[in-house]
Design a protein around this motif. Structure first.
Motif, PDB file in Angstrom:
ATOM      1  N   LEU A   1      59.244  23.467 204.428  1.00 53.25           N
ATOM      2  CA  LEU A   1      57.796  23.316 204.290  1.00 53.25           C
ATOM      3  C   LEU A   1      57.137  23.018 205.638  1.00 53.25           C
ATOM      4  N   LEU A   2      57.777  22.164 206.421  1.00 50.88           N
ATOM      5  CA  LEU A   2      57.218  21.811 207.730  1.00 50.88           C
ATOM      6  C   LEU A   2      57.253  23.002 208.700  1.00 50.88           C
ATOM      7  N   ARG A   3      58.230  23.878 208.545  1.00 55.04           N
ATOM      8  CA  ARG A   3      58.259  25.083 209.383  1.00 55.04           C
ATOM      9  C   ARG A   3      57.084  25.982 209.057  1.00 55.04           C
ATOM     10  N   GLU A   4      56.681  26.013 207.799  1.00 48.40           N
ATOM     11  CA  GLU A   4      55.536  26.818 207.396  1.00 48.40           C
ATOM     12  C   GLU A   4      54.226  26.185 207.851  1.00 48.40           C
ATOM     13  N   ASP A   5      54.150  24.861 207.741  1.00 44.70           N
ATOM     14  CA  ASP A   5      52.926  24.151 208.110  1.00 44.70           C
ATOM     15  C   ASP A   5      53.286  22.756 208.605  1.00 44.70           C
ATOM     16  N   GLY A   6      53.464  22.627 209.919  1.00 44.97           N
ATOM     17  CA  GLY A   6      53.836  21.356 210.522  1.00 44.97           C
ATOM     18  C   GLY A   6      52.751  20.298 210.428  1.00 44.97           C
ATOM     19  N   ARG A   7      51.546  20.687 210.024  1.00 41.28           N
ATOM     20  CA  ARG A   7      50.445  19.734 209.906  1.00 41.28           C
ATOM     21  C   ARG A   7      50.146  19.361 208.461  1.00 41.28           C
ATOM     22  N   ALA A   8      51.001  19.783 207.535  1.00 41.75           N
ATOM     23  CA  ALA A   8      50.765  19.492 206.119  1.00 41.75           C
ATOM     24  C   ALA A   8      50.760  17.986 205.897  1.00 41.75           C
ATOM     25  N   PRO A   9      49.785  17.483 205.136  1.00 43.64           N
ATOM     26  CA  PRO A   9      49.731  16.047 204.845  1.00 43.64           C
ATOM     27  C   PRO A   9      50.929  15.614 203.992  1.00 43.64           C
ATOM     28  N   ILE A  10      51.317  14.370 204.157  1.00 41.82           N
ATOM     29  CA  ILE A  10      52.428  13.802 203.391  1.00 41.82           C
ATOM     30  C   ILE A  10      52.171  13.962 201.891  1.00 41.82           C
ATOM     31  N   SER A  11      50.939  13.736 201.469  1.00 46.55           N
ATOM     32  CA  SER A  11      50.624  13.835 200.041  1.00 46.55           C
ATOM     33  C   SER A  11      50.840  15.256 199.519  1.00 46.55           C
ATOM     34  N   LYS A  12      50.491  16.242 200.302  1.00 42.12           N
ATOM     35  CA  LYS A  12      50.703  17.642 199.884  1.00 42.12           C
ATOM     36  C   LYS A  12      52.200  17.945 199.797  1.00 42.12           C
ATOM     37  N   LEU A  13      52.964  17.493 200.790  1.00 39.98           N
ATOM     38  CA  LEU A  13      54.410  17.701 200.778  1.00 39.98           C
ATOM     39  C   LEU A  13      55.037  17.027 199.560  1.00 39.98           C
ATOM     40  N   ALA A  14      54.585  15.821 199.261  1.00 42.14           N
ATOM     41  CA  ALA A  14      55.113  15.078 198.106  1.00 42.14           C
ATOM     42  C   ALA A  14      54.834  15.832 196.810  1.00 42.14           C
ATOM     43  N   THR A  15      53.634  16.377 196.684  1.00 46.35           N
ATOM     44  CA  THR A  15      53.281  17.128 195.476  1.00 46.35           C
ATOM     45  C   THR A  15      54.163  18.365 195.327  1.00 46.35           C
ATOM     46  N   ILE A  16      54.326  19.112 196.394  1.00 46.16           N
ATOM     47  CA  ILE A  16      55.148  20.328 196.350  1.00 46.16           C
ATOM     48  C   ILE A  16      56.597  20.000 196.034  1.00 46.16           C
ATOM     49  N   LEU A  17      57.111  18.927 196.627  1.00 44.04           N
ATOM     50  CA  LEU A  17      58.510  18.544 196.437  1.00 44.04           C
ATOM     51  C   LEU A  17      58.743  17.745 195.150  1.00 44.04           C
ATOM     52  N   ASP A  18      57.648  17.355 194.500  1.00 41.64           N
ATOM     53  CA  ASP A  18      57.711  16.573 193.265  1.00 41.64           C
ATOM     54  C   ASP A  18      58.433  15.244 193.470  1.00 41.64           C
ATOM     55  N   VAL A  19      58.058  14.557 194.570  1.00 42.91           N
ATOM     56  CA  VAL A  19      58.567  13.220 194.874  1.00 42.91           C
ATOM     57  C   VAL A  19      57.377  12.370 195.330  1.00 42.91           C
ATOM     58  N   SER A  20      57.602  11.095 195.522  1.00 43.09           N
ATOM     59  CA  SER A  20      56.522  10.215 195.963  1.00 43.09           C
ATOM     60  C   SER A  20      56.223  10.404 197.450  1.00 43.09           C
TER      61      SER A  20
ATOM     62  N   HIS B   1      73.176  13.294 210.922  1.00 38.10           N
ATOM     63  CA  HIS B   1      72.447  13.362 209.668  1.00 38.10           C
ATOM     64  C   HIS B   1      73.084  14.406 208.757  1.00 38.10           C
ATOM     65  N   ILE B   2      73.297  14.053 207.507  1.00 36.38           N
ATOM     66  CA  ILE B   2      73.799  15.006 206.513  1.00 36.38           C
ATOM     67  C   ILE B   2      72.605  15.422 205.656  1.00 36.38           C
ATOM     68  N   PHE B   3      72.298  16.705 205.669  1.00 35.87           N
ATOM     69  CA  PHE B   3      71.152  17.218 204.941  1.00 35.87           C
ATOM     70  C   PHE B   3      71.472  17.406 203.469  1.00 35.87           C
ATOM     71  N   ASP B   4      70.534  17.007 202.617  1.00 37.33           N
ATOM     72  CA  ASP B   4      70.652  17.334 201.206  1.00 37.33           C
ATOM     73  C   ASP B   4      69.561  18.352 200.877  1.00 37.33           C
ATOM     74  N   THR B   5      69.456  18.722 199.619  1.00 37.28           N
ATOM     75  CA  THR B   5      68.510  19.753 199.200  1.00 37.28           C
ATOM     76  C   THR B   5      67.072  19.362 199.535  1.00 37.28           C
ATOM     77  N   LEU B   6      66.725  18.107 199.324  1.00 34.82           N
ATOM     78  CA  LEU B   6      65.373  17.650 199.612  1.00 34.82           C
ATOM     79  C   LEU B   6      65.057  17.774 201.109  1.00 34.82           C
ATOM     80  N   ASP B   7      66.018  17.415 201.952  1.00 35.97           N
ATOM     81  CA  ASP B   7      65.817  17.557 203.403  1.00 35.97           C
ATOM     82  C   ASP B   7      65.564  19.015 203.774  1.00 35.97           C
ATOM     83  N   HIS B   8      66.363  19.914 203.230  1.00 36.89           N
ATOM     84  CA  HIS B   8      66.205  21.341 203.524  1.00 36.89           C
ATOM     85  C   HIS B   8      64.833  21.844 203.075  1.00 36.89           C
ATOM     86  N   LYS B   9      64.407  21.435 201.890  1.00 34.86           N
ATOM     87  CA  LYS B   9      63.100  21.857 201.386  1.00 34.86           C
ATOM     88  C   LYS B   9      61.975  21.292 202.253  1.00 34.86           C
ATOM     89  N   LEU B  10      62.101  20.031 202.653  1.00 38.08           N
ATOM     90  CA  LEU B  10      61.088  19.401 203.499  1.00 38.08           C
ATOM     91  C   LEU B  10      60.980  20.113 204.851  1.00 38.08           C
TER      92      LEU B  10
END
Length: 141
Positions: free
Chosen positions: A14-33, A2-11
């Motif tokens: 975020l998961l390291r901070e909160d591995g239980r974060a809902p997909i919708s919350k992650l999408a909002t923070i990352l400004d993606v769908s 896998h080649i990581f891009d900026t979005l992968d690194h940010k994701l």
């Protein structure tokens, strides 16, 4: 691979901070769908880049009262035997090889100081250990 891009690194961050974060919350923070986050997460899991999700518990709130790091010097070629013996200790949380003055670094835990003292004595009598230095972990910051 896998080649990581900026979005992968940010994701992953975020998961390291909160591995239980809902997909919708992650999408909002990352400004993606949500679909983008789900697809990225599926790809990270499928590729093995992300192995799973877990909690990080504060060590000072766990059942073990005393936590410590022990640096260990091993004589000659006895490292394999020392590792085998140390892995038999239930108080051993992790064991790492390293370079420099110390050959091994062990993370130890014990219910109380009396048990901790016993563990230190057990480690120090292991054949092949020539020196050690132990630091008790006082708090997690």
């Amino acid at each position: 691979m896998h080649i990581f891009d900026t979005l992968d690194h940010k994701l992953i961050a975020l998961l390291r901070e909160d591995g239980r974060a809902p997909i919708s919350k992650l999408a909002t923070i990352l400004d993606v769908s949500r679909a983008t986050v789900q697809a990225r997460l599926d790809r990270l899991l499928d590729s093995g880049a992300v192995l799973g999700f877990t909690i990080r518990a504060r060590e000072d709130h766990g059942p073990d009262g005393v936590q410590a790091i022990m640096m260990i010097e091993v004589s000659g070629r006895s490292t394999t035997a020392v590792i085998k013996r140390l892995r038999g200790l239930p108080e051993l949380r992790s064991l790492h090889s390293t370079n420099g003055k110390w050959d091994l670094i062990a993370q130890l835990s014990a219910a109380n100081l009396s048990d901790f003292d016993r563990v230190l004595r057990e480690v120090r009598i292991v054949d092949g250990i020539t020196n050690s230095e132990t630091s008790i972990l006082l708090s997690t910051i």
